[in-house]
Design a protein around this motif. Structure first.
Motif, PDB file in Angstrom:
ATOM      1  N   UNK A  63     -12.851   3.347  28.553  1.00  0.00           N
ATOM      2  CA  UNK A  63     -12.417   2.025  27.697  1.00  0.00           C
ATOM      3  C   UNK A  63     -11.653   1.001  28.294  1.00  0.00           C
ATOM      4  N   UNK A  64     -12.194   0.512  29.348  1.00  0.00           N
ATOM      5  CA  UNK A  64     -11.460  -0.469  30.022  1.00  0.00           C
ATOM      6  C   UNK A  64     -11.275  -1.811  29.230  1.00  0.00           C
ATOM      7  N   UNK A  65     -10.490  -2.721  29.776  1.00  0.00           N
ATOM      8  CA  UNK A  65     -10.143  -4.250  29.089  1.00  0.00           C
ATOM      9  C   UNK A  65      -9.687  -4.192  27.752  1.00  0.00           C
ATOM     10  N   UNK A  66      -9.093  -3.188  27.366  1.00  0.00           N
ATOM     11  CA  UNK A  66      -8.788  -3.192  26.141  1.00  0.00           C
ATOM     12  C   UNK A  66      -7.209  -3.390  25.780  1.00  0.00           C
ATOM     13  N   UNK A  67      -6.535  -3.571  26.923  1.00  0.00           N
ATOM     14  CA  UNK A  67      -5.091  -3.617  27.117  1.00  0.00           C
ATOM     15  C   UNK A  67      -4.456  -4.944  26.191  1.00  0.00           C
ATOM     16  N   UNK A  68      -3.259  -5.208  25.834  1.00  0.00           N
ATOM     17  CA  UNK A  68      -2.773  -6.123  25.265  1.00  0.00           C
ATOM     18  C   UNK A  68      -1.701  -6.693  25.459  1.00  0.00           C
ATOM     19  N   UNK A  69      -1.377  -7.919  26.014  1.00  0.00           N
ATOM     20  CA  UNK A  69      -0.201  -8.707  26.480  1.00  0.00           C
ATOM     21  C   UNK A  69       0.349  -9.187  25.115  1.00  0.00           C
ATOM     22  N   UNK A  70       1.689  -9.100  24.891  1.00  0.00           N
ATOM     23  CA  UNK A  70       2.440  -9.625  23.917  1.00  0.00           C
ATOM     24  C   UNK A  70       3.624 -10.375  24.474  1.00  0.00           C
ATOM     25  N   UNK A  71       3.692 -11.544  23.966  1.00  0.00           N
ATOM     26  CA  UNK A  71       4.768 -12.432  24.299  1.00  0.00           C
ATOM     27  C   UNK A  71       6.153 -11.823  24.011  1.00  0.00           C
ATOM     28  N   UNK A  72       7.278 -11.836  24.739  1.00  0.00           N
ATOM     29  CA  UNK A  72       8.744 -11.147  24.520  1.00  0.00           C
ATOM     30  C   UNK A  72       9.420 -12.232  23.577  1.00  0.00           C
ATOM     31  N   UNK A  73       8.929 -13.565  23.671  1.00  0.00           N
ATOM     32  CA  UNK A  73       9.712 -14.603  22.838  1.00  0.00           C
ATOM     33  C   UNK A  73       9.097 -14.819  21.569  1.00  0.00           C
ATOM     34  N   UNK A  74       7.836 -14.404  21.286  1.00  0.00           N
ATOM     35  CA  UNK A  74       7.161 -14.470  20.013  1.00  0.00           C
ATOM     36  C   UNK A  74       6.157 -13.576  20.015  1.00  0.00           C
ATOM     37  N   UNK A  75       6.768 -12.426  19.185  1.00  0.00           N
ATOM     38  CA  UNK A  75       5.440 -11.191  19.207  1.00  0.00           C
ATOM     39  C   UNK A  75       4.479 -11.512  18.373  1.00  0.00           C
ATOM     40  N   UNK A  76       4.190 -12.593  17.852  1.00  0.00           N
ATOM     41  CA  UNK A  76       2.815 -12.955  17.371  1.00  0.00           C
ATOM     42  C   UNK A  76       1.905 -13.476  18.388  1.00  0.00           C
ATOM     43  N   UNK A  77       2.373 -13.823  19.547  1.00  0.00           N
ATOM     44  CA  UNK A  77       1.587 -14.271  20.473  1.00  0.00           C
ATOM     45  C   UNK A  77       0.992 -13.275  21.462  1.00  0.00           C
ATOM     46  N   UNK A  78      -0.605 -12.888  21.364  1.00  0.00           N
ATOM     47  CA  UNK A  78      -0.927 -11.725  22.016  1.00  0.00           C
ATOM     48  C   UNK A  78      -2.177 -12.399  22.783  1.00  0.00           C
ATOM     49  N   UNK A  79      -2.567 -11.461  23.696  1.00  0.00           N
ATOM     50  CA  UNK A  79      -4.151 -11.611  24.155  1.00  0.00           C
ATOM     51  C   UNK A  79      -4.621 -10.189  24.524  1.00  0.00           C
ATOM     52  N   UNK A  80      -5.802  -9.954  24.602  1.00  0.00           N
ATOM     53  CA  UNK A  80      -6.527  -8.844  24.879  1.00  0.00           C
ATOM     54  C   UNK A  80      -7.220  -9.082  26.251  1.00  0.00           C
TER      55      UNK A  80
END
Length: 147
Positions: free
Chosen positions: A60-77
């Motif tokens: 199950x690779x490439x499923x990690x998610x990055x979330x901005x500390x400044x705005x938790x609603x901004x995310x990218x997988x």
């Protein structure tokens, strides 16, 4: 799946005594080991973001998610998110100045401008030097009979 197999006893009546070992040290005897890969271990998101890997199974690779500390609603997988960073939020210009940050992204540090409210002097990336003509103030600091 990157496992090594060791047959502990090669005797005919010792079926199922093999050991599978993952590269990260996880072992299982008599079956495949469940190897895990924490994609966040390499810090793929950067300092301004948090990383979460909901499924650490090796397949199950490439499923990690990055979330901005400044705005938790901004995310990218599967990669860093584009986080906004409003440099004017910290009030770098001080009093009697207006701050403008035209590009609010982490990669555009130092592009804000400070504009003096009184005389329009502008500085980029720092507080402006706002000079005040004290003699133009009313009433004059020198008194009525002086210039």
């Amino acid at each position: 799946i990157c496992q090594t197999c060791k047959d502990l006893s090669q005797a005919v009546n010792s079926i199922g005594d093999f050991t599978c070992e993952c590269a990260n040290g996880v072992k299982a005897t008599g079956s495949m080991a469940t190897c895990e890969t924490d994609e966040c271990a390499t810090a793929p998101c950067g300092a301004e973001q948090t990383c979460s890997d909901p499924n650490k199974a090796a397949d199950k690779l490439h499923d990690f998610e990055c979330t901005c500390k400044s705005d938790m609603s901004i995310k990218k997988v599967d990669g860093p998110a584009t986080c906004d960073k409003d440099e004017c939020k910290a009030n770098p210009c001080g009093t009697d100045q207006t701050c403008d940050d035209p590009v609010k992204s982490v990669g555009s540090i130092g592009d804000f401008t400070c504009t003096c409210n009184a005389n329009g002097v502008v500085a980029m990336g720092a507080s402006a030097t706002c000079e005040t003509d004290e003699c133009a103030m009313m009433p004059s600091p020198c008194g009525a009979d002086q210039t």
